[in-house]
Design a protein around this motif. Structure first.
Motif, PDB file in Angstrom:
ATOM      1  N   PRO A  15      32.904  49.380  36.778  1.00 36.91           N
ATOM      2  CA  PRO A  15      33.581  49.015  38.029  1.00 36.91           C
ATOM      3  C   PRO A  15      33.130  47.660  38.582  1.00 36.91           C
ATOM      4  N   ASP A  16      31.832  47.321  38.433  1.00 37.11           N
ATOM      5  CA  ASP A  16      31.346  46.009  38.870  1.00 37.11           C
ATOM      6  C   ASP A  16      32.082  44.898  38.135  1.00 37.11           C
ATOM      7  N   VAL A  17      32.177  45.031  36.820  1.00 36.30           N
ATOM      8  CA  VAL A  17      32.853  44.023  36.002  1.00 36.30           C
ATOM      9  C   VAL A  17      34.305  43.893  36.437  1.00 36.30           C
ATOM     10  N   ALA A  18      34.972  45.018  36.644  1.00 36.81           N
ATOM     11  CA  ALA A  18      36.380  44.992  37.057  1.00 36.81           C
ATOM     12  C   ALA A  18      36.533  44.338  38.424  1.00 36.81           C
ATOM     13  N   ARG A  19      35.634  44.649  39.348  1.00 36.71           N
ATOM     14  CA  ARG A  19      35.713  44.099  40.708  1.00 36.71           C
ATOM     15  C   ARG A  19      35.504  42.586  40.693  1.00 36.71           C
ATOM     16  N   LEU A  20      34.503  42.107  39.959  1.00 32.05           N
ATOM     17  CA  LEU A  20      34.241  40.670  39.893  1.00 32.05           C
ATOM     18  C   LEU A  20      35.354  39.941  39.154  1.00 32.05           C
ATOM     19  N   LEU A  23      38.187  39.557  41.569  1.00 30.21           N
ATOM     20  CA  LEU A  23      37.880  38.521  42.560  1.00 30.21           C
ATOM     21  C   LEU A  23      38.130  37.137  41.979  1.00 30.21           C
ATOM     22  N   LEU A  24      37.642  36.894  40.779  1.00 29.68           N
ATOM     23  CA  LEU A  24      37.840  35.596  40.129  1.00 29.68           C
ATOM     24  C   LEU A  24      39.315  35.356  39.837  1.00 29.68           C
ATOM     25  N   SER A  25      40.001  36.396  39.380  1.00 27.92           N
ATOM     26  CA  SER A  25      41.422  36.271  39.071  1.00 27.92           C
ATOM     27  C   SER A  25      42.223  35.875  40.300  1.00 27.92           C
ATOM     28  N   SER A  26      41.934  36.511  41.415  1.00 28.94           N
ATOM     29  CA  SER A  26      42.641  36.199  42.658  1.00 28.94           C
ATOM     30  C   SER A  26      42.340  34.774  43.119  1.00 28.94           C
ATOM     31  N   ALA A  27      41.070  34.380  43.049  1.00 29.72           N
ATOM     32  CA  ALA A  27      40.677  33.059  43.525  1.00 29.72           C
ATOM     33  C   ALA A  27      41.259  31.938  42.680  1.00 29.72           C
ATOM     34  N   PHE A  52      38.960  36.769  32.851  1.00 31.16           N
ATOM     35  CA  PHE A  52      37.694  36.650  33.575  1.00 31.16           C
ATOM     36  C   PHE A  52      36.713  37.754  33.213  1.00 31.16           C
ATOM     37  N   ARG A  53      37.226  38.899  32.773  1.00 31.37           N
ATOM     38  CA  ARG A  53      36.305  39.948  32.319  1.00 31.37           C
ATOM     39  C   ARG A  53      35.433  39.444  31.170  1.00 31.37           C
ATOM     40  N   ALA A  61      25.475  39.009  30.048  1.00 35.68           N
ATOM     41  CA  ALA A  61      24.612  39.171  28.877  1.00 35.68           C
ATOM     42  C   ALA A  61      23.425  38.220  28.910  1.00 35.68           C
ATOM     43  N   TYR A  62      23.550  37.124  29.667  1.00 34.66           N
ATOM     44  CA  TYR A  62      22.461  36.151  29.805  1.00 34.66           C
ATOM     45  C   TYR A  62      21.872  36.175  31.212  1.00 34.66           C
ATOM     46  N   ASP A  63      22.062  37.286  31.948  1.00 28.69           N
ATOM     47  CA  ASP A  63      21.617  37.387  33.342  1.00 28.69           C
ATOM     48  C   ASP A  63      22.149  36.208  34.157  1.00 28.69           C
ATOM     49  N   GLY A  64      23.394  35.856  33.920  1.00 28.30           N
ATOM     50  CA  GLY A  64      23.989  34.685  34.552  1.00 28.30           C
ATOM     51  C   GLY A  64      25.065  35.017  35.569  1.00 28.30           C
ATOM     52  N   VAL A  65      24.836  36.077  36.356  1.00 27.54           N
ATOM     53  CA  VAL A  65      25.788  36.443  37.414  1.00 27.54           C
ATOM     54  C   VAL A  65      25.037  36.523  38.733  1.00 27.54           C
ATOM     55  N   LEU A  66      25.467  35.717  39.707  1.00 25.68           N
ATOM     56  CA  LEU A  66      24.946  35.802  41.069  1.00 25.68           C
ATOM     57  C   LEU A  66      26.081  36.249  41.977  1.00 25.68           C
ATOM     58  N   THR A  67      25.809  37.231  42.826  1.00 23.54           N
ATOM     59  CA  THR A  67      26.807  37.666  43.789  1.00 23.54           C
ATOM     60  C   THR A  67      26.152  37.841  45.151  1.00 23.54           C
ATOM     61  N   THR A  68      26.961  37.788  46.194  1.00 21.22           N
ATOM     62  CA  THR A  68      26.478  38.214  47.501  1.00 21.22           C
ATOM     63  C   THR A  68      26.386  39.728  47.494  1.00 21.22           C
TER      64      THR A  68
END
Length: 199
Positions: A15-20, A23-27, A52-53, A61-68
């Protein structure tokens, strides 16, 4: 401003992956780059979440996601030394984009020609903020967090801005233009390579 979190790959649920991805798709639905890649409005809305998924999963996979913490903003990046499996990525993008994968391959080829290969650096790929929260400093906060990490490690950062807003946020964070623009064929949009030295 909401505190930020940096999910690792095993902390990002489906669900996290789908939500992010949503968000990217909309933006980026009206971004010049995605409009060039997938001109049809309806098809673009259909394909971008899958596109975007792939990027979210790659960055995670590289710990390269930052979110609020509230999930209203996200920043994707790759750390120094990351070496994704290009063949696997190409296959993943082909699976979600179909005939439009060729347009992405053109973008990727032009990006690769200009990507700096000397000093180690963080590569920022995408950032997005939920509608209604834009102009609130969320992306600047996430970018600042990443750049503090880069500074502590003594490495640079690289980004290719695809919009005036992205370029402005990058300039505020200390990025400068790196050579000329990357122009897409047939009168397509441009990407602006930008670099920031560690401080």
């Amino acid at each position: 401003m909401s505190p930020t979190v940096s999910p690792s790959s095993n902390q990002l649920s489906r669900p996290d992956v789908a939500r992010l991805s949503a968000l990217l798709s909309s933006a980026f639905h009206q971004d010049a780059l995605t409009r060039w890649m997938i001109p049809d409005e309806r098809l673009r809305a259909e394909l971008l979440p899958g596109f975007f998924r792939v990027f979210v999963e790659l960055s995670a996979a590289y710990d390269g996601v930052l979110t609020t913490a509230d999930g209203d903003a996200v920043l994707l990046f790759l750390p120094p030394g990351a070496e994704p499996d290009e063949a696997a990525l190409d296959a993943a993008f082909a699976g979600v984009l179909g005939a439009h994968a060729d347009a992405l391959r053109t973008i990727a080829r032009l990006q690769a020609q200009r990507h700096p290969h000397g000093p180690p650096h963080y590569y920022v790929s995408f950032g997005a903020v939920r509608a209604g929260r834009r102009q609130s400093g969320l992306i600047s906060g996430l970018l600042g967090e990443l750049l503090a990490r880069a500074d502590a490690e003594g490495v640079g950062a690289y980004v290719e801005a695809s919009s005036p807003g992205g370029e402005a946020a990058s300039r505020r964070a200390g990025f400068d233009r790196l050579g000329g623009d990357i122009a897409l064929p047939d009168g397509g949009p441009v990407l602006r390579p930008m670099w920031r030295d560690p401080r």
